[in-house]
Design a protein around this motif. Sequence first.
Motif, short mmCIF file in Angstrom:
data_model
loop_
_atom_site.label_atom_id
_atom_site.label_comp_id
_atom_site.label_asym_id
_atom_site.label_seq_id
_atom_site.Cartn_x
_atom_site.Cartn_y
_atom_site.Cartn_z
N HIS A 157 0.84 -1.21 0.00
CA HIS A 157 0.00 0.00 0.00
C HIS A 157 0.87 1.25 0.00
N LEU A 158 1.92 1.22 0.81
CA LEU A 158 2.85 2.36 0.87
C LEU A 158 3.56 2.55 -0.47
N ASN A 159 4.03 1.45 -1.04
CA ASN A 159 4.78 1.54 -2.30
C ASN A 159 3.92 2.06 -3.44
N ALA A 160 2.65 1.71 -3.43
CA ALA A 160 1.74 2.19 -4.47
C ALA A 160 1.56 3.70 -4.36
N ALA A 161 1.67 4.22 -3.13
CA ALA A 161 1.54 5.67 -2.91
C ALA A 161 2.79 6.42 -3.33
N ASN A 162 3.95 5.73 -3.26
CA ASN A 162 5.23 6.28 -3.70
C ASN A 162 5.54 7.66 -3.10
N PRO A 163 5.59 7.76 -1.76
CA PRO A 163 5.82 9.05 -1.10
C PRO A 163 7.29 9.46 -1.08
N ASP A 164 7.52 10.73 -0.75
CA ASP A 164 8.89 11.22 -0.55
C ASP A 164 9.33 10.99 0.89
N GLY A 188 10.25 5.59 -1.07
CA GLY A 188 10.40 6.76 -0.22
C GLY A 188 11.87 7.09 -0.06
N LYS A 189 12.15 8.31 0.34
CA LYS A 189 13.54 8.74 0.51
C LYS A 189 13.90 8.97 1.98
N VAL A 190 12.97 9.51 2.73
CA VAL A 190 13.23 9.79 4.14
C VAL A 190 12.25 8.98 4.99
N PHE A 191 12.80 8.30 6.00
CA PHE A 191 11.99 7.48 6.90
C PHE A 191 12.29 7.92 8.33
N MET A 192 11.24 8.24 9.06
CA MET A 192 11.43 8.79 10.39
C MET A 192 10.42 8.22 11.38
N GLY A 193 10.89 7.74 12.52
CA GLY A 193 10.01 7.29 13.59
C GLY A 193 9.52 8.49 14.37
N VAL A 194 8.20 8.59 14.55
CA VAL A 194 7.64 9.79 15.19
C VAL A 194 6.78 9.49 16.42
N GLY A 195 6.93 8.28 16.99
CA GLY A 195 6.25 7.97 18.24
C GLY A 195 4.77 8.23 18.22
N GLY A 196 4.29 9.03 19.18
CA GLY A 196 2.86 9.31 19.29
C GLY A 196 2.42 10.57 18.58
#
Length: 255
Positions: A157-164, A188-196
């Motif tokens: 689902h994420l890959n179909a959206a192809n986000p930055d 995607g290019k940037v991946f970030m954990g954002v908790g709550g």
Amino acid sequence: MDKIKILGVPIDRVTMREAVARTVEALSNDKKFFIVTPNSEIVFHANKDKKLHTIIEKADMVVPDGIGLVIGSKIVGKPLNERVTGIDLMENLLKYADESGKSIYLIGGKEGVAQEAGFNIKEKYKNLKIAGTHHGYFKGSHTGHPNSKEETLAIEHLNAANPDIVFVALGAPRQEFFIDSNIEKMNGKVFMGVGGSLDVYSGKVNRAPKIYQNLGLEWLYRLIQEPWRFKRMSALPLFLIYVLLKRDKSINRSD
């Protein structure tokens, strides 16, 4: 980039401006960029958890999310420039995405939370593109079920959206386990954990007032709102005591 080690865990000595600049630069490159936003509780945990420690060590940028890390850095003799909270870094990246037309993907929270967060973000940032959203209640690498059908479908689902930019709100350290295990599979290019953070953006949870934020006392506000979190909050004084005991071995100056 100058780093400091607290309890053996590397933290980048970055300001918010520098953190945003490094992320923006990464968006123009082909290499994937993994951001970890640990607080003192996560650093304390990583000191004992080899898997988490390794993930943080190989991340592209590790920003000091909690006030405990700022205090700890002073104890070990190499003060951090400032606290760079995950939610504030996310907010700055949303502003950049709005200005540049970049797209984001939100994953995490209960059913409907990411969607509601995306709606509220879009209301504030009209030019930003919400590529897609997905709830965080699925079996996967973060729950001890790598390559599960549910995880595979979520990634498809994420890959179909192809986000930055992909913001992952599965809670630490689960979000770090998920990103580390699947980053090469995900678009995607940037991946970030954002908790709550998605709970805040969705309106389900109120963030601490500015006076608490400025004093580095967001943890106290959360404790007042949610007294059942007392046991987790006790990790902060334990962390500082541990840093004091190990300070002679905790500092590492980059070459």
